[in-house]
Motif scaffolding. Structure first.
Motif, PDB file in Angstrom:
ATOM      1  N   ALA A 161       0.902  -1.197   0.125  1.00  0.00           N
ATOM      2  CA  ALA A 161       0.210  -0.475   0.301  1.00  0.00           C
ATOM      3  C   ALA A 161       0.877   1.347  -0.084  1.00  0.00           C
ATOM      4  O   ALA A 161       0.933   1.884  -0.865  1.00  0.00           O
ATOM      5  CB  ALA A 161      -1.092  -0.048   1.228  1.00  0.00           C
ATOM      6  N   THR A 162       1.962   1.533   0.609  1.00  0.00           N
ATOM      7  CA  THR A 162       2.790   2.361   1.500  1.00  0.00           C
ATOM      8  C   THR A 162       3.433   3.088  -0.270  1.00  0.00           C
ATOM      9  O   THR A 162       3.920   4.310  -1.120  1.00  0.00           O
ATOM     10  CB  THR A 162       3.518   2.161   2.303  1.00  0.00           C
ATOM     11  N   ILE A 163       4.615   1.611  -0.695  1.00  0.00           N
ATOM     12  CA  ILE A 163       5.235   1.665  -1.650  1.00  0.00           C
ATOM     13  C   ILE A 163       4.539   2.437  -3.358  1.00  0.00           C
ATOM     14  O   ILE A 163       4.916   3.190  -3.730  1.00  0.00           O
ATOM     15  CB  ILE A 163       6.354   0.428  -2.282  1.00  0.00           C
ATOM     16  N   PHE A 164       3.043   1.679  -3.517  1.00  0.00           N
ATOM     17  CA  PHE A 164       2.542   2.016  -4.539  1.00  0.00           C
ATOM     18  C   PHE A 164       1.988   3.504  -3.934  1.00  0.00           C
ATOM     19  O   PHE A 164       1.722   4.135  -5.550  1.00  0.00           O
ATOM     20  CB  PHE A 164       1.407   1.106  -4.857  1.00  0.00           C
ATOM     21  N   ALA A 165       1.753   3.823  -3.319  1.00  0.00           N
ATOM     22  CA  ALA A 165       0.990   5.218  -3.167  1.00  0.00           C
ATOM     23  C   ALA A 165       1.905   6.532  -3.483  1.00  0.00           C
ATOM     24  O   ALA A 165       1.592   7.033  -3.750  1.00  0.00           O
ATOM     25  CB  ALA A 165       0.810   5.425  -1.293  1.00  0.00           C
ATOM     26  N   ALA A 166       3.386   5.981  -2.806  1.00  0.00           N
ATOM     27  CA  ALA A 166       4.546   6.507  -3.370  1.00  0.00           C
ATOM     28  C   ALA A 166       4.526   7.099  -4.690  1.00  0.00           C
ATOM     29  O   ALA A 166       4.905   7.947  -5.476  1.00  0.00           O
ATOM     30  CB  ALA A 166       5.355   5.687  -2.486  1.00  0.00           C
ATOM     31  N   MET A 167       4.443   5.702  -5.236  1.00  0.00           N
ATOM     32  CA  MET A 167       4.957   5.876  -7.083  1.00  0.00           C
ATOM     33  C   MET A 167       3.451   6.593  -7.953  1.00  0.00           C
ATOM     34  O   MET A 167       4.184   7.005  -8.181  1.00  0.00           O
ATOM     35  CB  MET A 167       4.844   4.722  -7.451  1.00  0.00           C
ATOM     36  N   LEU A 168       2.728   6.258  -6.908  1.00  0.00           N
ATOM     37  CA  LEU A 168       1.171   6.848  -7.945  1.00  0.00           C
ATOM     38  C   LEU A 168       0.850   8.460  -7.744  1.00  0.00           C
ATOM     39  O   LEU A 168       1.082   9.112  -8.616  1.00  0.00           O
ATOM     40  CB  LEU A 168      -0.108   6.330  -7.298  1.00  0.00           C
ATOM     41  N   PHE A 169       1.693   9.046  -6.786  1.00  0.00           N
ATOM     42  CA  PHE A 169       1.324  10.556  -6.196  1.00  0.00           C
ATOM     43  C   PHE A 169       2.572  11.236  -6.285  1.00  0.00           C
ATOM     44  O   PHE A 169       3.287  12.051  -5.603  1.00  0.00           O
ATOM     45  CB  PHE A 169       1.268  10.281  -4.809  1.00  0.00           C
ATOM     46  N   GLY A 170       4.107  10.281  -7.133  1.00  0.00           N
ATOM     47  CA  GLY A 170       4.963  11.377  -7.311  1.00  0.00           C
ATOM     48  C   GLY A 170       6.674  10.857  -6.620  1.00  0.00           C
ATOM     49  O   GLY A 170       7.374  11.159  -7.804  1.00  0.00           O
ATOM     50  N   THR A 171       6.389   9.723  -6.279  1.00  0.00           N
ATOM     51  CA  THR A 171       7.438   9.009  -5.928  1.00  0.00           C
ATOM     52  C   THR A 171       7.959   8.064  -7.138  1.00  0.00           C
ATOM     53  O   THR A 171       8.001   6.906  -6.611  1.00  0.00           O
ATOM     54  CB  THR A 171       8.066   8.997  -4.976  1.00  0.00           C
ATOM     55  N   GLY A 172       7.942   8.486  -8.819  1.00  0.00           N
ATOM     56  CA  GLY A 172       8.084   7.132  -9.889  1.00  0.00           C
ATOM     57  C   GLY A 172       9.183   6.081  -9.328  1.00  0.00           C
ATOM     58  O   GLY A 172       8.824   5.341 -10.399  1.00  0.00           O
ATOM     59  N   ASN A 173       9.924   6.567  -9.390  1.00  0.00           N
ATOM     60  CA  ASN A 173      11.189   5.802  -8.801  1.00  0.00           C
ATOM     61  C   ASN A 173      11.131   4.492  -8.005  1.00  0.00           C
ATOM     62  O   ASN A 173      10.697   4.689  -6.896  1.00  0.00           O
ATOM     63  CB  ASN A 173      12.081   6.044  -8.641  1.00  0.00           C
ATOM     64  N   ARG A 174      11.200   3.073  -8.323  1.00  0.00           N
ATOM     65  CA  ARG A 174      10.831   2.712  -7.050  1.00  0.00           C
ATOM     66  C   ARG A 174      11.263   1.834  -6.106  1.00  0.00           C
ATOM     67  O   ARG A 174      10.656   1.879  -5.284  1.00  0.00           O
ATOM     68  CB  ARG A 174      10.585   0.576  -8.334  1.00  0.00           C
ATOM     69  N   ALA A 175      12.801   2.183  -6.713  1.00  0.00           N
ATOM     70  CA  ALA A 175      13.649   2.240  -5.121  1.00  0.00           C
ATOM     71  C   ALA A 175      13.244   3.056  -4.272  1.00  0.00           C
ATOM     72  O   ALA A 175      13.499   2.543  -3.085  1.00  0.00           O
ATOM     73  CB  ALA A 175      15.687   2.058  -6.040  1.00  0.00           C
ATOM     74  N   ALA A 176      13.067   4.663  -4.572  1.00  0.00           N
ATOM     75  CA  ALA A 176      13.267   5.871  -3.355  1.00  0.00           C
ATOM     76  C   ALA A 176      11.786   5.383  -3.072  1.00  0.00           C
ATOM     77  O   ALA A 176      12.142   5.732  -2.038  1.00  0.00           O
ATOM     78  CB  ALA A 176      12.828   6.988  -5.103  1.00  0.00           C
ATOM     79  N   ALA A 177      10.799   5.266  -3.507  1.00  0.00           N
ATOM     80  CA  ALA A 177       9.625   5.077  -3.146  1.00  0.00           C
ATOM     81  C   ALA A 177       9.639   3.300  -2.333  1.00  0.00           C
ATOM     82  O   ALA A 177       8.834   3.892  -1.487  1.00  0.00           O
ATOM     83  CB  ALA A 177       8.358   4.557  -3.964  1.00  0.00           C
ATOM     84  N   THR A 178      10.605   2.843  -2.420  1.00  0.00           N
ATOM     85  CA  THR A 178      10.822   1.737  -1.890  1.00  0.00           C
ATOM     86  C   THR A 178      10.994   1.769  -0.031  1.00  0.00           C
ATOM     87  O   THR A 178      10.740   2.323   0.769  1.00  0.00           O
ATOM     88  CB  THR A 178      10.805   0.101  -2.470  1.00  0.00           C
ATOM     89  N   GLU A 179      12.333   2.939  -0.405  1.00  0.00           N
ATOM     90  CA  GLU A 179      13.209   3.513   1.205  1.00  0.00           C
ATOM     91  C   GLU A 179      11.956   3.675   1.884  1.00  0.00           C
ATOM     92  O   GLU A 179      12.240   3.579   2.937  1.00  0.00           O
ATOM     93  CB  GLU A 179      13.560   4.284   0.269  1.00  0.00           C
ATOM     94  N   PHE A 180      11.616   5.532   1.269  1.00  0.00           N
ATOM     95  CA  PHE A 180      10.614   5.470   1.779  1.00  0.00           C
ATOM     96  C   PHE A 180       9.288   4.999   2.628  1.00  0.00           C
ATOM     97  O   PHE A 180       9.507   5.341   3.936  1.00  0.00           O
ATOM     98  CB  PHE A 180       9.968   6.973   1.511  1.00  0.00           C
ATOM     99  N   ALA A 181       8.843   3.865   2.017  1.00  0.00           N
ATOM    100  CA  ALA A 181       7.872   3.226   2.810  1.00  0.00           C
ATOM    101  C   ALA A 181       8.288   2.086   3.887  1.00  0.00           C
ATOM    102  O   ALA A 181       7.737   2.541   4.813  1.00  0.00           O
ATOM    103  CB  ALA A 181       7.267   2.806   1.736  1.00  0.00           C
ATOM    104  N   PHE A 182       9.349   1.427   3.185  1.00  0.00           N
ATOM    105  CA  PHE A 182      10.269   1.330   4.179  1.00  0.00           C
ATOM    106  C   PHE A 182      10.771   1.362   5.510  1.00  0.00           C
ATOM    107  O   PHE A 182      10.627   1.388   7.142  1.00  0.00           O
ATOM    108  CB  PHE A 182      11.493   0.461   4.102  1.00  0.00           C
ATOM    109  N   LEU A 183      11.452   3.383   5.044  1.00  0.00           N
ATOM    110  CA  LEU A 183      11.525   3.715   6.140  1.00  0.00           C
ATOM    111  C   LEU A 183      10.403   4.466   7.773  1.00  0.00           C
ATOM    112  O   LEU A 183      10.727   4.814   8.892  1.00  0.00           O
ATOM    113  CB  LEU A 183      12.228   4.875   5.627  1.00  0.00           C
TER     114      LEU A 183
END
Length: 268
Positions: A161-183
């Motif tokens: 939920a958090t990774i795809f929320a980040a990807m859809l709303f601005g952080t299109g890079n998978r690695a960057a979205a995953t890092e923020f979601a995990f942190l």
């Protein structure tokens, strides 16, 4: 068999907690055949998985804290804090209201299937947008809200939920979205685990519940931590050159299989 079961549940938790495939769904299936475990046991194995991710990101966390005078680090840290606070405050409200779907096969199977379809569609949409590693304030807010959605609907997968929320709303890079979601997930899950553990221990004391087998808990904790460390390390390498499609398909297949097992009476 108790030791084998503890090891198996630790492995399942370690693999599924941070992969976008729902740890709740997998543990529910496992407990149908291995026997239900106490709330304390479930909290402890989850804590093992969180600790593993903390080890993986310790340098990143340390650099953010020690480099707080750097505007870029300070901005990122403030967004992490904002996402966490949104989850914490709304999480307490949801808990007080008692709003949560039951952890049973049917709603989890639906969540797996719907979540899998949504992941495929969401990644297609995200792929059409310019790739960006920037985490905006909108992303931080949406990620905080996504954690609440995952908490209300078992089987959704907090990481998914958090990774795809980040990807859809601005952080299109998978690695960057995953890092923020995990942190964001690290303090969120520590806080949730601590809250659940205190509540469970208090209830056990009032009800004179039998004491926990701390040896089993320790084994499951270590297994979960080691397996989660390996799983997350693998995931971070995998997503650099691969989409999440395989996880989405797996979710759909698992959800359909759960409905099949429910119809056959293999799960209840």
């Amino acid at each position: 068999m108790d030791y084998i079961n503890a090891i198996l549940l630790g492995i399942i938790e370690g693999i599924t907690e941070f992969l976008p495939i729902s740890s709740t769904g997998h543990l529910l299936i496992a407990e149908q055949w291995l026997g239900a475990r106490s709330d304390t046991f479930n909290v402890v194995i989850q804590a093992g998985a969180i600790l593993a991710v903390t080890f993986i990101y310790w340098q990143r966390i340390l650099s953010l804290v020690l480099g707080i005078n750097d505007p870029k680090n300070r901005d990122y840290l403030l967004k992490l804090i904002a996402a966490f606070l949104i989850t914490a405050v709304l999480g307490l409200v949801v808990t007080k209201l008692g709003f949560k779907l039951p952890t049973s096969v049917t709603p989890i199977a639906w969540a797996l299937i719907i979540g899998g379809i949504w992941m495929i569609v969401a990644e297609q949409i995200a792929a059409r947008r310019p790739e960006s590693t920037k985490v905006t304030w909108l992303v931080a807010i949406i990620v905080g809200l996504a954690q609440i959605v995952a908490g209300i609907f078992p089987g959704t997968s907090r990481s998914g939920a958090t990774i795809f929320a980040a990807m859809l709303f601005g952080t299109g890079n998978r690695a960057a979205a995953t890092e923020f979601a995990f942190l964001v997930g690290i303090p969120t899950m520590y806080a949730a685990s601590g809250y659940e553990l205190l509540k469970t221990l208090k209830a056990a004391k009032l009800e004179n519940a039998p004491p926990e087998n701390w040896t089993l808990l320790g084994i499951a904790f270590v297994v979960s931590m080691v397996v989660a460390f390996v799983s997350v390390k693998w995931l971070l390498g995998y997503i650099r050159s691969n989409r999440f499609t395989a996880f989405a398909i797996y979710r759909i297949v698992l959800g359909v299989a759960l409905f099949g097992m429910l119809g056959l009476g293999w799960v209840a």
